[in-house]
Design a protein around this motif. Structure first.
Motif, short mmCIF file in Angstrom:
data_model
loop_
_atom_site.label_atom_id
_atom_site.label_comp_id
_atom_site.label_asym_id
_atom_site.label_seq_id
_atom_site.Cartn_x
_atom_site.Cartn_y
_atom_site.Cartn_z
N HIS A 60 0.82 -1.20 0.00
CA HIS A 60 0.00 0.00 0.00
C HIS A 60 0.86 1.26 0.00
O HIS A 60 0.58 2.21 -0.74
N SER A 61 1.90 1.28 0.81
CA SER A 61 2.78 2.45 0.88
C SER A 61 3.34 2.81 -0.49
O SER A 61 3.36 3.98 -0.87
N LYS A 62 3.77 1.79 -1.21
CA LYS A 62 4.34 2.03 -2.54
C LYS A 62 3.28 2.60 -3.48
O LYS A 62 3.52 3.58 -4.18
N GLN A 63 2.11 1.96 -3.49
CA GLN A 63 1.06 2.41 -4.41
C GLN A 63 0.55 3.78 -4.03
O GLN A 63 0.24 4.60 -4.89
N TYR A 64 0.47 4.02 -2.73
CA TYR A 64 0.00 5.33 -2.27
C TYR A 64 0.93 6.44 -2.75
O TYR A 64 0.50 7.48 -3.22
N LEU A 65 2.22 6.18 -2.62
CA LEU A 65 3.21 7.17 -3.04
C LEU A 65 3.01 7.51 -4.51
O LEU A 65 2.99 8.68 -4.90
N GLN A 66 2.84 6.47 -5.32
CA GLN A 66 2.61 6.65 -6.75
C GLN A 66 1.35 7.47 -7.00
O GLN A 66 1.37 8.46 -7.73
N ILE A 67 0.26 7.07 -6.36
CA ILE A 67 -1.02 7.74 -6.58
C ILE A 67 -0.98 9.19 -6.12
O ILE A 67 -1.47 10.09 -6.80
N SER A 68 -0.36 9.42 -4.96
CA SER A 68 -0.37 10.79 -4.45
C SER A 68 0.49 11.69 -5.34
O SER A 68 0.28 12.90 -5.38
N GLN A 69 1.43 11.08 -6.07
CA GLN A 69 2.19 11.89 -7.03
C GLN A 69 1.40 12.11 -8.32
O GLN A 69 1.48 13.17 -8.93
N ASP A 70 0.61 11.08 -8.71
CA ASP A 70 -0.19 11.18 -9.92
C ASP A 70 -1.38 12.12 -9.75
O ASP A 70 -1.86 12.71 -10.72
N ALA A 71 -1.90 12.20 -8.53
CA ALA A 71 -3.11 12.98 -8.30
C ALA A 71 -2.83 14.45 -8.55
O ALA A 71 -2.28 15.14 -7.71
N VAL A 72 -3.19 14.89 -9.75
CA VAL A 72 -2.94 16.28 -10.09
C VAL A 72 -3.82 17.19 -9.26
O VAL A 72 -3.40 18.27 -8.86
N ASN A 73 -5.06 16.73 -9.03
CA ASN A 73 -5.94 17.52 -8.16
C ASN A 73 -5.58 17.19 -6.71
O ASN A 73 -6.00 16.16 -6.19
N LYS A 74 -4.80 18.06 -6.11
CA LYS A 74 -4.35 17.77 -4.75
C LYS A 74 -5.52 17.69 -3.78
O LYS A 74 -5.44 17.04 -2.75
N GLU A 75 -6.64 18.33 -4.16
CA GLU A 75 -7.82 18.29 -3.26
C GLU A 75 -8.40 16.89 -3.20
O GLU A 75 -9.18 16.57 -2.33
N ASP A 76 -8.02 16.03 -4.15
CA ASP A 76 -8.53 14.67 -4.13
C ASP A 76 -8.19 13.96 -2.83
O ASP A 76 -8.91 13.09 -2.37
N LEU A 77 -7.04 14.30 -2.25
CA LEU A 77 -6.60 13.63 -1.04
C LEU A 77 -6.87 14.51 0.18
O LEU A 77 -6.30 15.59 0.32
N PRO A 78 -7.76 14.06 1.06
CA PRO A 78 -8.10 14.84 2.26
C PRO A 78 -6.86 15.03 3.15
O PRO A 78 -5.99 14.15 3.19
#
Ligand code: YSL
Length: 302
Positions: free
Chosen positions: A272-290
């Motif tokens: 999960h840590s690895k995938q999260y890191l990837q996703i949080s970098q991909d998420a262009v809309n930073k508001e997507d992540l609370p």
């Protein structure tokens, strides 16, 4: 002489078993406290889910397949004659945007973290730890406890997490639309199926979550001894519970199987840590992540 020693041990072991046929009053109280803590923090009606940002699924409908004309398609398929001001995000999502489920699932995870914190605070011994250790334990175990608690909504009928209506039924495909890879979601679903098969009592389910939280080997934990003490008390209570409350036919190896689940959770956590890191970098809309999610799982842009 060796034989004698072995015989003596065996006798002692069976004597111990005979002498622990019942839960100590204190252990009973602990279990009751944990069950109450869980019930107060797990709403099985899932009525809060409608407050999350809505799920958006690229469900194969015409507007989803037509990725080249998402705006046109959304206008043709709706009563609107103007694109919504907020960059027509609806049209993007309808086009099967890769991260279309991220806002909803990020809200679900953020909500779940809050509930896990509420649960932790009601576990005897947690509040007595220093704040730094409380934070270290929560940061490290939050995803594991969410995976564990989610087993309550998981159903083997169609391998989904079903939280009321179809809108809040989550399948592998939905989690993929939050940016997670299929080959890594399979172990997660397998884990859910195997957990379900253990058919745990509520007492065992809540003890397992508490044991998971009180893992002394998490990074940053200062007072490892205190954490270990609480964990040992919890595991002792779990063993006693299984020994005297779980029907003989199915308690075989149950404790060992539960400990094995904790090991599996560690590897899911790592993945999960690895995938999260990837996703949080991909998420262009930073508001997507609370913000709470960023704080607990880490904020790569901070
Ligand atoms: O950042 C979180 C990412 C995880 C997926 C990790 C995949 C890699 C692991 C190897 C999220 C997306 C997972 C969830 C939220 C998808 C939807 C179903 C689910 C998954 C747990 C992790 C949990 C379901 C619920 C519903 C209900 O039972 C609750 C109230 C629970 O707290 C969460």
């Amino acid at each position: 002489r060796k034989k004698e020693i072995i015989m003596k041990r065996k006798l002692e072991d069976s004597a111990r078993e005979v002498h622990t046929p019942q839960l100590l009053e204190e252990q009973e109280r602990l279990i009751a406290t944990l069950i109450e803590a869980h019930r107060k923090t797990y709403d099985a009606s899932y009525s809060d889910f409608s407050q999350f940002r809505p799920p958006k699924r690229g469900d194969g409908s015409p507007e989803c397949r037509n990725a080249t004309n998402p705006f046109l398609m959304s206008l043709l398929n709706s009563d609107m004659d103007e694109l919504p001001k907020a960059s027509a995000s609806g049209a993007e999502a309808a086009a099967g945007d890769e991260l279309s489920m991220l806002p909803h699932l990020a809200d679900l995870v953020s909500y779940s973290i809050q509930k896990v914190i509420g649960f932790a605070k009601m576990i005897p011994g947690f509040k007595e730890l220093c704040t730094e250790d409380q934070i270290s334990l929560l940061k490290a175990s939050a995803i594991e406890i969410i995976i564990l608690r989610s087993n309550e909504s998981f159903t083997m009928e169609d391998n989904s997490w079903t939280c009321g209506s179809n809108e809040f039924k989550y399948q592998i495909g939905d989690v993929m639309q939050a940016g997670h890879k299929l080959e890594l979601l399979e172990p997660l679903v397998k884990f859910q199926v195997n957990m379900k098969k253990l058919d745990l009592h509520e007492a065992e389910h809540v003890l397992l979550m508490a044991i998971c939280l009180f893992s002394p080997d998490r990074p940053g934990v200062q007072d490892r001894c205190r954490v270990e003490e609480v964990q040992e008390h919890l595991t002792e209570t779990l063993r006693a519970y299984i020994a005297c409350r779980h029907p003989l036919s199915c308690k075989h190896m149950l404790y060992a199987k539960m400990v094995e689940k904790l090991t599996e959770l560690r590897s899911l956590n790592e993945e999960h840590s690895k995938q999260y890191l990837q996703i949080s970098q991909d998420a262009v809309n930073k508001e997507d992540l609370p913000p709470l999610l960023l704080e607990v799982f880490g904020n790569p842009t901070a």
